[in-house]
Motif scaffolding. Sequence first.
Motif, PDB file in Angstrom:
ATOM      1  N   TRP A   1       0.849  -1.175   0.000  1.00  0.00           N
ATOM      2  CA  TRP A   1       0.000   0.000   0.000  1.00  0.00           C
ATOM      3  C   TRP A   1       0.891   1.235   0.000  1.00  0.00           C
ATOM      4  N   LYS A   2       0.524   2.191  -0.856  1.00  0.00           N
ATOM      5  CA  LYS A   2       1.280   3.443  -0.922  1.00  0.00           C
ATOM      6  C   LYS A   2       0.341   4.616  -0.691  1.00  0.00           C
ATOM      7  N   TYR A   3       0.811   5.546   0.126  1.00  0.00           N
ATOM      8  CA  TYR A   3       0.048   6.753   0.410  1.00  0.00           C
ATOM      9  C   TYR A   3       0.973   7.949   0.191  1.00  0.00           C
ATOM     10  N   SER A   4       0.471   8.957  -0.451  1.00  0.00           N
ATOM     11  CA  SER A   4       1.306  10.128  -0.691  1.00  0.00           C
ATOM     12  C   SER A   4       0.479  11.401  -0.596  1.00  0.00           C
ATOM     13  N   VAL A   5       1.147  12.453  -0.190  1.00  0.00           N
ATOM     14  CA  VAL A   5       0.511  13.770  -0.144  1.00  0.00           C
ATOM     15  C   VAL A   5       1.597  14.787  -0.461  1.00  0.00           C
ATOM     16  N   GLY A   6       1.225  15.822  -1.172  1.00  0.00           N
ATOM     17  CA  GLY A   6       2.201  16.825  -1.558  1.00  0.00           C
ATOM     18  C   GLY A   6       1.558  18.184  -1.721  1.00  0.00           C
ATOM     19  N   THR A   8       2.528  22.290  -3.386  1.00  0.00           N
ATOM     20  CA  THR A   8       3.424  23.202  -4.088  1.00  0.00           C
ATOM     21  C   THR A   8       2.900  24.626  -3.918  1.00  0.00           C
ATOM     22  N   TYR A   9       3.807  25.532  -3.587  1.00  0.00           N
ATOM     23  CA  TYR A   9       3.406  26.920  -3.372  1.00  0.00           C
ATOM     24  C   TYR A   9       4.372  27.834  -4.123  1.00  0.00           C
ATOM     25  N   THR A  10       3.822  28.798  -4.841  1.00  0.00           N
ATOM     26  CA  THR A  10       4.619  29.780  -5.566  1.00  0.00           C
ATOM     27  C   THR A  10       4.468  31.138  -4.885  1.00  0.00           C
ATOM     28  N   THR A  11       5.582  31.732  -4.497  1.00  0.00           N
ATOM     29  CA  THR A  11       5.544  33.014  -3.791  1.00  0.00           C
ATOM     30  C   THR A  11       5.342  34.158  -4.784  1.00  0.00           C
ATOM     31  N   GLU A  12       5.178  35.354  -4.248  1.00  0.00           N
ATOM     32  CA  GLU A  12       5.009  36.530  -5.091  1.00  0.00           C
ATOM     33  C   GLU A  12       6.254  36.811  -5.927  1.00  0.00           C
ATOM     34  N   ASN A  13       7.415  36.351  -5.440  1.00  0.00           N
ATOM     35  CA  ASN A  13       8.681  36.533  -6.172  1.00  0.00           C
ATOM     36  C   ASN A  13       9.012  35.342  -7.060  1.00  0.00           C
ATOM     37  N   ASP A  14       8.032  34.477  -7.278  1.00  0.00           N
ATOM     38  CA  ASP A  14       8.163  33.324  -8.179  1.00  0.00           C
ATOM     39  C   ASP A  14       9.124  32.254  -7.675  1.00  0.00           C
ATOM     40  N   TYR A  15       9.304  32.182  -6.381  1.00  0.00           N
ATOM     41  CA  TYR A  15       9.991  31.030  -5.813  1.00  0.00           C
ATOM     42  C   TYR A  15       8.975  29.901  -5.695  1.00  0.00           C
ATOM     43  N   VAL A  16       9.362  28.723  -6.123  1.00  0.00           N
ATOM     44  CA  VAL A  16       8.471  27.560  -6.068  1.00  0.00           C
ATOM     45  C   VAL A  16       8.934  26.655  -4.934  1.00  0.00           C
ATOM     46  N   ILE A  17       8.042  26.416  -3.992  1.00  0.00           N
ATOM     47  CA  ILE A  17       8.349  25.582  -2.834  1.00  0.00           C
ATOM     48  C   ILE A  17       7.487  24.326  -2.901  1.00  0.00           C
ATOM     49  N   ALA A  18       8.125  23.167  -2.850  1.00  0.00           N
ATOM     50  CA  ALA A  18       7.403  21.892  -2.945  1.00  0.00           C
ATOM     51  C   ALA A  18       7.731  21.026  -1.739  1.00  0.00           C
ATOM     52  N   LEU A  19       6.711  20.352  -1.221  1.00  0.00           N
ATOM     53  CA  LEU A  19       6.879  19.448  -0.085  1.00  0.00           C
ATOM     54  C   LEU A  19       6.065  18.191  -0.350  1.00  0.00           C
ATOM     55  N   ASP A  20       6.696  17.021  -0.211  1.00  0.00           N
ATOM     56  CA  ASP A  20       6.018  15.756  -0.501  1.00  0.00           C
ATOM     57  C   ASP A  20       6.313  14.736   0.591  1.00  0.00           C
ATOM     58  N   TYR A  21       5.339  13.863   0.808  1.00  0.00           N
ATOM     59  CA  TYR A  21       5.510  12.758   1.754  1.00  0.00           C
ATOM     60  C   TYR A  21       4.955  11.492   1.109  1.00  0.00           C
ATOM     61  N   LEU A  22       5.775  10.434   1.118  1.00  0.00           N
ATOM     62  CA  LEU A  22       5.371   9.150   0.547  1.00  0.00           C
ATOM     63  C   LEU A  22       5.577   8.065   1.601  1.00  0.00           C
ATOM     64  N   TYR A  23       4.512   7.326   1.889  1.00  0.00           N
ATOM     65  CA  TYR A  23       4.579   6.221   2.846  1.00  0.00           C
ATOM     66  C   TYR A  23       4.210   4.933   2.134  1.00  0.00           C
ATOM     67  N   THR A  24       5.046   3.914   2.313  1.00  0.00           N
ATOM     68  CA  THR A  24       4.805   2.608   1.707  1.00  0.00           C
ATOM     69  C   THR A  24       4.727   1.554   2.803  1.00  0.00           C
ATOM     70  N   ASP A  25       3.649   0.795   2.802  1.00  0.00           N
ATOM     71  CA  ASP A  25       3.459  -0.283   3.774  1.00  0.00           C
ATOM     72  C   ASP A  25       3.505  -1.605   3.016  1.00  0.00           C
ATOM     73  N   LYS A  26       4.519  -2.414   3.312  1.00  0.00           N
ATOM     74  CA  LYS A  26       4.694  -3.668   2.592  1.00  0.00           C
ATOM     75  C   LYS A  26       3.859  -4.769   3.239  1.00  0.00           C
ATOM     76  N   ARG A  27       3.202  -5.541   2.415  1.00  0.00           N
ATOM     77  CA  ARG A  27       2.387  -6.663   2.904  1.00  0.00           C
ATOM     78  C   ARG A  27       2.852  -7.955   2.226  1.00  0.00           C
ATOM     79  N   ASP A  28       3.059  -8.987   3.024  1.00  0.00           N
ATOM     80  CA  ASP A  28       3.412 -10.314   2.496  1.00  0.00           C
ATOM     81  C   ASP A  28       4.597 -10.253   1.532  1.00  0.00           C
ATOM     82  N   ALA A  29       5.646  -9.544   1.944  1.00  0.00           N
ATOM     83  CA  ALA A  29       6.820  -9.399   1.090  1.00  0.00           C
ATOM     84  C   ALA A  29       7.492 -10.753   0.848  1.00  0.00           C
ATOM     85  N   ALA A  30       8.219 -10.849  -0.236  1.00  0.00           N
ATOM     86  CA  ALA A  30       8.905 -12.091  -0.584  1.00  0.00           C
ATOM     87  C   ALA A  30      10.091 -12.334   0.346  1.00  0.00           C
TER      88      ALA A  30
END
Length: 336
Positions: A1-6, A8-30
């Motif tokens: 199972w994978k869950y992600s959230v992210g 992105t924000y652009t400031t008035e001076n055109d700086y682009v700020i990005a933040l992401d989080y990815l969580y992976t839950d392994k089930r019945d792995a080999a």
Amino acid sequence: WKYSVGATYTTENDYVIALDYLYTDKRDAATLQDIALRPTGEVSFDGRPLYESIEGRDGELLLTNVNGDSGSSSIISAAVSKAFDNGVSVQFSYAYTDADDVNPMTSSVASSNYGNLATSNPGNPGVASSDYEIPHRFTLNLGYKHEFFDGYNTRFNLFGEAYKGLPYSFTYKSNRDTGAGDIQFGDDNSNGARQLLYVPLENDPNVVYNMSADEINEFNDFIASEGLKRGEITGRNQQNSDWFVKFNFKITQEVPGFMDGHKGEAFFVIDNLTNLLNDDWGVLKKGPFVGASMISTSIDEQGRYVYSGFNENNANTSVQSDASLWQMRVGVRYTF
């Protein structure tokens, strides 16, 4: 199972700020199990279960699934970027990774996938830091674009990265001739040096030494320098190789095509510019595969570990030649 959230924000001076989080839950792995191996019911003083091979059977490996927790990973990444009107662009990013697994499945055949796993319990290795975990990684991308020739862009790009080295473990040496090492615990495997090291207490009653006083002092100094916890089995992948820092440089020049709508491009790349500038820079080092086999052990009639043959050099990381060399490439690209 994978869950992600992210976000992105652009400031008035055109700086682009990005933040992401990815969580992976392994089930019945080999994973792989040796079904010809069974616990004796005995446990060594450090809590390590002892095993034996079923009579008449040896190395019967079963590709199966983990029963229970298979591990998980969390990745947090952040980036800041901006493109300026003068042609300069910059991006800085960081990623944090916490990744666990049961069996890294490092190889292409069953015996290696089973044996190339540092553990103190071959029947139930448990979840530990993944062989592939890079805890911290920073990247920097600097670019400049300009039309030195009207209608044709020239681009300069400098890309840099710095990351904490891959993890590795401290294990016992393999010594099949004397019955020491993994076999001493009933763990017969293709690697032979994957049983995790027990770090003795000072004046530990459960450990005796077949070494000189100088060797014992060197072993104790090693324990202190690595910050290992005494009276415990070292964890899988609790050590990390040195940080790796590298920069690449690229120049790209657009050129006219032979027909309308066609475009040509010539480029020049220096991979690992850092190593070109200094032989000691841009060098990737990696810990010993599976584990650094530090000391030989056997078990005496009283159930004590007998330590011998300590070699601190076995913990040294090795240079990965291909990744540490600088290269130059020249090429052309034609699109139509």
